[in-house]
Scaffold this active site. Sequence first.
Site, short mmCIF file in Angstrom:
data_model
loop_
_atom_site.label_atom_id
_atom_site.label_comp_id
_atom_site.label_asym_id
_atom_site.label_seq_id
_atom_site.Cartn_x
_atom_site.Cartn_y
_atom_site.Cartn_z
N GLY A 1 0.80 -1.22 0.00
CA GLY A 1 0.00 0.00 0.00
C GLY A 1 0.84 1.26 0.00
O GLY A 1 0.29 2.37 -0.03
N HIS A 2 2.18 1.11 0.03
CA HIS A 2 3.08 2.28 0.05
C HIS A 2 3.86 2.39 -1.25
O HIS A 2 4.89 3.07 -1.30
CB HIS A 2 4.06 2.18 1.21
CG HIS A 2 3.43 1.96 2.54
ND1 HIS A 2 2.50 2.82 3.06
CD2 HIS A 2 3.58 0.97 3.46
CE1 HIS A 2 2.11 2.37 4.25
NE2 HIS A 2 2.74 1.24 4.51
N HIS B 1 -0.28 5.02 7.39
CA HIS B 1 -1.35 4.02 7.43
C HIS B 1 -2.66 4.66 7.84
O HIS B 1 -3.56 3.99 8.33
CB HIS B 1 -1.03 2.90 8.42
CG HIS B 1 0.33 2.33 8.26
ND1 HIS B 1 1.41 2.81 8.97
CD2 HIS B 1 0.79 1.35 7.47
CE1 HIS B 1 2.49 2.12 8.61
NE2 HIS B 1 2.15 1.24 7.71
#
Lengths: 350, 230
Positions: free
Chosen positions: A72-73, A236
């Site tokens: 997700g990064h 996050h």
Amino acid sequence: MVFVTWEVPAILEGTAVMKKLINAAEDVVTEALQGIEAAHPDLRVDLVNKIVYRGDLPRSGKVGVISGGGSGHEPMHGGFVGLGMLDAACAGEVFTSPVPDQMLAATKLVDGGAGVLHVVKNYTGDVMNFEMGAELAAAETGARVVAVVTDDDVAVQDSTWTAGRRGVGVTVLLEKIAGAAAEQGRSLDEVADVARTVNANGRSMGLALTSCTVPAVGHPTFDLGEDEMELGVGIHGEPGRERIPLAPARDIAALLLEPILADLPFRAGDDVLCFVNGLGGTPLLELYIMFNEVSKILSGHGVRIARSLVGNYITSLDMAGTSVTLLRMDDDLLSLWDAPVKTPALRWGI
Amino acid sequence: MTNGATVEDLREWVRAFARRIESNKDLLTELDAAIGDADHGANMHRGLTAVVAALGDPGLDTPAAVVKKVGMTLVSTVGGASGPLYGTFFLRMGGALGDAQPVPPETLAAALRAGLDGVVARGKAEAGDKTMYDALAPALDALDEALAAGEPWPAAVRAAAAAAEAGRDATTPMTARKGRASYLGERSVGHQDPGAASTALLIASAVDALGADRERSTTTAGAAGDDSAP
């Protein structure tokens, strides 16, 4: 590939559906890894252990450099695998640390006998999983592992009362610089020293204009009003320092830079690498507007921009927003930053 | 299990834990959503499902082998901070179980404490940090005290479970000082710690599997297959 849409509970009015280019939420990490493998013939992908690694490993006598973290990064970390940067990257589930088996497998893949550097972002789960991976590697193969933990986020108060500062933008710069040092043939201790120097001289802070939506969750992680922004947000969707009214880019630049400059502190005459990062949902046009504002403030403080990096490099899925990282440079760091690199996301000097 | 814990007793403890995690999965996730990242129930459920499947692997014929297998499986499947913490707990416990079968109560209590020491070494948590330690440490203190006072094993395990629940409830007013919840600082006050909640389930599962006042065959290892039903 199809557009998939989901119904969202009525409490989340204004965010009608999750719109993502995915097939199924449970397959996002695996299918993205398959895409990396298809797009980049220099790289290999271990789909079982979810590792992206260089095709020319292990290289005898070269210190191995690995990293990893929740997915997700992107492009961090898989997009930083290649000549002059990472040798391997372990992908966890979205926003979830990879498990020790993955770090064990990656460590074995990259160890050419000179030891392995683990680059770890300071989150409780990441630190413990990497620690166990290193213990397993030492027990199984006798591999020598040194871990360097990044903790550059000035939005978190560093004290014994918290898990400590989060590792954010400095991680990208550290992976490039330590990777170059390893490529030059420096020893594990020397590469680790360079990595620690980068972490010690870098500071970051981020700001969110929107939340992000985790595919498996299907709705935004937090609610942010149309006219609000979250200052000091984590990667996050962790809460920041405060929620404040939307402001022009020049004010945002000041809100981010003042705590960064005061923390190290950066002083007049310092040479810095200035990294304006997008969190995934912000156009490059806006990031350059931010860079312009940041450069004016730095100029006003007498801080010189020796190198720059602008773009989406450490992201938070589809979050709109930015983070700014300043790294105080010396001659060694400058030459390592300028050294050749050939990865999907950073590529120069080749 | 006044005469000690057999391999099957330990398997049943783990299966009971898996059942309690499954029925409390949403509650754990809800607790984690308030002060963490909303995945504790899902992560633990994934891990314990894998553990129950792994219990069928060949060669798991000693208490130490079973408990170490549980630890390795949790480490490999849970992720986050809970994987290394629960995994280390079982790995260290397995390393301290010794060779005697069935495992004598005092040895079992000492092995549980070795597991706690592993959690402390891995997570660096102290009393009052609002973590699983705050449920686990009081539970093992209560277990030791009861055994030292000459209480029979079932009563000692029940005392441990009660202490774990009290410890879990005591996390609610605490300010988190470890893990992702610590970023919230004062805002973590008023929420029960999800790790302490799952730990209370672990100790309650020991009552299910090990703490019943029942007649048991006294027995050599492997002969105690009579209590595997839920």
